[in-house]
Design an enzyme around this catalytic site. Structure first.
Site, PDB file in Angstrom:
ATOM      1  N   LYS A  16       5.720  12.118  -0.481  1.00  0.00           N
ATOM      2  CA  LYS A  16       6.581  12.519   0.636  1.00  0.00           C
ATOM      3  C   LYS A  16       8.061  12.436   0.286  1.00  0.00           C
ATOM      4  O   LYS A  16       8.884  13.048   0.927  1.00  0.00           O
ATOM      5  CB  LYS A  16       6.268  11.724   1.899  1.00  0.00           C
ATOM      6  CG  LYS A  16       6.395  10.211   1.798  1.00  0.00           C
ATOM      7  CD  LYS A  16       6.183   9.592   3.175  1.00  0.00           C
ATOM      8  CE  LYS A  16       5.104   8.537   3.189  1.00  0.00           C
ATOM      9  NZ  LYS A  16       5.456   7.294   2.483  1.00  0.00           N
ATOM     10  N   LYS A  51      10.167   5.079  -9.773  1.00  0.00           N
ATOM     11  CA  LYS A  51      11.177   5.151  -8.712  1.00  0.00           C
ATOM     12  C   LYS A  51      12.557   4.770  -9.216  1.00  0.00           C
ATOM     13  O   LYS A  51      13.555   5.322  -8.765  1.00  0.00           O
ATOM     14  CB  LYS A  51      10.784   4.262  -7.530  1.00  0.00           C
ATOM     15  CG  LYS A  51       9.630   4.838  -6.735  1.00  0.00           C
ATOM     16  CD  LYS A  51       9.548   4.300  -5.334  1.00  0.00           C
ATOM     17  CE  LYS A  51       8.453   5.057  -4.604  1.00  0.00           C
ATOM     18  NZ  LYS A  51       8.282   4.651  -3.228  1.00  0.00           N
ATOM     19  N   LYS A  93       1.506  13.263  -8.727  1.00  0.00           N
ATOM     20  CA  LYS A  93       0.938  13.143  -7.378  1.00  0.00           C
ATOM     21  C   LYS A  93       1.850  13.751  -6.313  1.00  0.00           C
ATOM     22  O   LYS A  93       3.066  13.807  -6.478  1.00  0.00           O
ATOM     23  CB  LYS A  93       0.626  11.673  -7.053  1.00  0.00           C
ATOM     24  CG  LYS A  93       1.813  10.837  -6.655  1.00  0.00           C
ATOM     25  CD  LYS A  93       1.406   9.605  -5.837  1.00  0.00           C
ATOM     26  CE  LYS A  93       2.678   8.976  -5.266  1.00  0.00           C
ATOM     27  NZ  LYS A  93       2.497   8.011  -4.219  1.00  0.00           N
TER      28      LYS A  93
HETATM   29  P1  ATP Z   1       6.835   7.639  -1.320  1.00  0.00           P
HETATM   30  O1  ATP Z   1       6.924   9.051  -1.828  1.00  0.00           O
HETATM   31  O2  ATP Z   1       7.862   7.292  -0.287  1.00  0.00           O
HETATM   32  O3  ATP Z   1       6.705   6.618  -2.400  1.00  0.00           O
HETATM   33  P2  ATP Z   1       4.073   8.131  -0.826  1.00  0.00           P
HETATM   34  O4  ATP Z   1       3.939   9.500  -0.293  1.00  0.00           O
HETATM   35  O5  ATP Z   1       3.693   7.884  -2.226  1.00  0.00           O
HETATM   36  O6  ATP Z   1       5.503   7.555  -0.510  1.00  0.00           O
HETATM   37  P3  ATP Z   1       3.089   5.699   0.403  1.00  0.00           P
HETATM   38  O7  ATP Z   1       3.642   5.312   1.710  1.00  0.00           O
HETATM   39  O8  ATP Z   1       3.627   4.991  -0.774  1.00  0.00           O
HETATM   40  O9  ATP Z   1       3.223   7.268   0.162  1.00  0.00           O
HETATM   41  O10 ATP Z   1       1.509   5.585   0.413  1.00  0.00           O
HETATM   42  C1  ATP Z   1       0.695   5.422   1.546  1.00  0.00           C
HETATM   43  C2  ATP Z   1      -0.766   5.565   1.185  1.00  0.00           C
HETATM   44  O11 ATP Z   1      -1.030   6.928   0.827  1.00  0.00           O
HETATM   45  C3  ATP Z   1      -1.198   4.725  -0.018  1.00  0.00           C
HETATM   46  O12 ATP Z   1      -2.508   4.253   0.211  1.00  0.00           O
HETATM   47  C4  ATP Z   1      -1.196   5.708  -1.155  1.00  0.00           C
HETATM   48  O13 ATP Z   1      -2.081   5.334  -2.183  1.00  0.00           O
HETATM   49  C5  ATP Z   1      -1.650   6.967  -0.450  1.00  0.00           C
HETATM   50  N1  ATP Z   1      -1.150   8.160  -1.137  1.00  0.00           N
HETATM   51  C6  ATP Z   1       0.136   8.517  -1.308  1.00  0.00           C
HETATM   52  N2  ATP Z   1       0.221   9.683  -1.977  1.00  0.00           N
HETATM   53  C7  ATP Z   1      -1.056  10.061  -2.242  1.00  0.00           C
HETATM   54  C8  ATP Z   1      -1.633  11.179  -2.909  1.00  0.00           C
HETATM   55  N3  ATP Z   1      -0.878  12.119  -3.442  1.00  0.00           N
HETATM   56  N4  ATP Z   1      -2.969  11.253  -2.987  1.00  0.00           N
HETATM   57  C9  ATP Z   1      -3.763  10.301  -2.448  1.00  0.00           C
HETATM   58  N5  ATP Z   1      -3.270   9.213  -1.812  1.00  0.00           N
HETATM   59  C10 ATP Z   1      -1.945   9.092  -1.692  1.00  0.00           C
END
Ligand code: ATP
Ligand code: LTN
Length: 334
Positions: free
Chosen positions: A201, A115, A198
């Site tokens: 969002k 990040k 991965k």
């Molecule tokens: P950001 O992009 O803002 O960092 P993010 O999409 O990675 O956010 P988080 O809010 O950080 O999402 O994660 C919320 C939950 O979703 C966590 O348990 C994380 O492990 C899970 N998660 C996020 N992205 C994935 C993915 N691509 N596959 C499986 N689990 C995910």
């Protein structure tokens, strides 16, 4: 809520509309745990401001995440749904744990490295750096046994465990040491345009993710354009990360084994497979979208849910914080 039940805690940042990754990697698993465990599911708005956020977007996303929790089947009468900033014990324990977390440990966190690379160098905040000690506070306040998250959170969980053990050793046993709870399938849904990273969002390319707000046709279009390979054989192989990702999505939603899916698509091209994956996703997300839209029209109900949730969470959190303050040597005010 039975006191003898094991405790589950997890959270999602309201940093945008949720993706299929958040749903399959986190929320969908949570819905299967509600009966067996004493569950706390949080919307971690304080974590979301570790990178710059528009206040109006943050407000909107916070309510949207809550509506998604309920629409996906988390029943607020059975589980505790709340907003992190409503329970000030998170910030308070976060500070104490900051003072037990080493600079070197935080610097090794891959999420911080990823990040901070994306931020313009000068805009990396102290909050982004100490994000994991606030996350440890979230978890340890509730004497959590298990933390259901996606694979990307494993390292943060390890650090939360180390901090809990460090505190217990220094001041005597105070915290339960939590375990990660990571599903075998769906724990890492990949980016549709670059299946080696991965799905996230906060990605800038909107073709790279499926949002829970995408309509049926958008979902179909995004799968059609998803990046695969030129082999043309549907099988599970690390050399075919795009197809591997689609197989995981299909299997996680339908419950069918990967072997059986592979067998059915033998000799068929990618285009049929992609369309079928899209249909499976469309059918899974449609009812969720409709339910969420309905919930978002009823703000009074959502407010009732998060107020009740904060009250329940606060009761437990305060008890832990009181113990912590005493052990650290802070003089009680009363
Ligand atoms: P950001 O992009 O803002 O960092 P993010 O999409 O990675 O956010 P988080 O809010 O950080 O999402 O994660 C919320 C939950 O979703 C966590 O348990 C994380 O492990 C899970 N998660 C996020 N992205 C994935 C993915 N691509 N596959 C499986 N689990 C995910
Ligand atoms: N860092 C997590 C979100 C999060 C979390 C938590 C998850 C914050 N606090 C406590 C589990 C338990 C993420 O998914 N990025």
């Amino acid at each position: 809520m039975g006191n003898d039940k094991k405790v589950i805690f997890s959270g999602i940042q309201p940093s945008g509309s949720l993706t299929l990754g958040n749903y399959l990697g986190a929320i969908k698993n949570w819905t299967t745990l509600a009966d067996e465990y004493n569950c706390y599911f949080c919307i971690v708005d304080m974590h979301a401001i570790t990178v710059s956020k528009e206040p109006k977007d943050l407000r909107k996303n916070t309510l949207e995440v809550l509506a998604n929790y309920i629409a996906a089947g988390l029943n607020p009468d059975k589980v505790t749904l709340f907003i992190q900033s409503h329970v000030s014990a998170h910030a308070e324990l976060g500070w104490v744990l900051n003072c037990l977390t080493y600079y070197g440990e935080l610097g090794r966190m891959t999420q911080f490295k990823d990040k901070s690379k994306k931020q313009q160098n000068s805009n990396i905040t102290a909050g982004l750096f100490t994000y994991p000690s606030l996350m440890a506070a979230d978890i340890l306040l509730y004497q959590t046994d298990l933390v259901p998250v996606g694979e990307d959170q494993r390292q943060h969980l390890e650090l939360a465990r180390d901090i809990a053990i460090r505190f217990n050793n220094k001041y005597s046993k105070t915290f339960v040491v939590p375990e990660p709870y990571i599903a075998k399938i769906g724990a890492k849904i990949m980016n549709l345009q670059d299946p080696t990273i991965k799905m996230s969002k906060s990605d800038t390319n909107d073709k790279s993710y499926i949002l829970l707000t995408d309509d049926d046709d958008e979902i179909r279009r995004k799968f059609k354009r998803s990046v695969t390979d030129s082999l043309g054989i549907v099988k599970l192989s690390n050399d075919q990360p795009g197809i591997k990702n689609l197989l995981g999505i299909y299997s996680k939603i339908t419950g069918e084994t990967i072997e059986s899916i592979v067998e059915r698509y033998e000799g068929k091209g990618y285009s049929i497979f992609k369309d079928d994956v899209a249909e499976v996703v469309v059918n899974e997300l449609r009812p969720l979208r409709l339910k969420r839209e309905e919930l978002l029209k009823n703000k009074d109900y959502l407010q009732e849910v998060f107020q009740k949730g904060a009250e329940k969470a606060e009761n437990t959190a305060r008890k832990t914080l009181r113990k912590v303050y005493k052990k650290v040597g802070f003089i009680p005010r009363y």
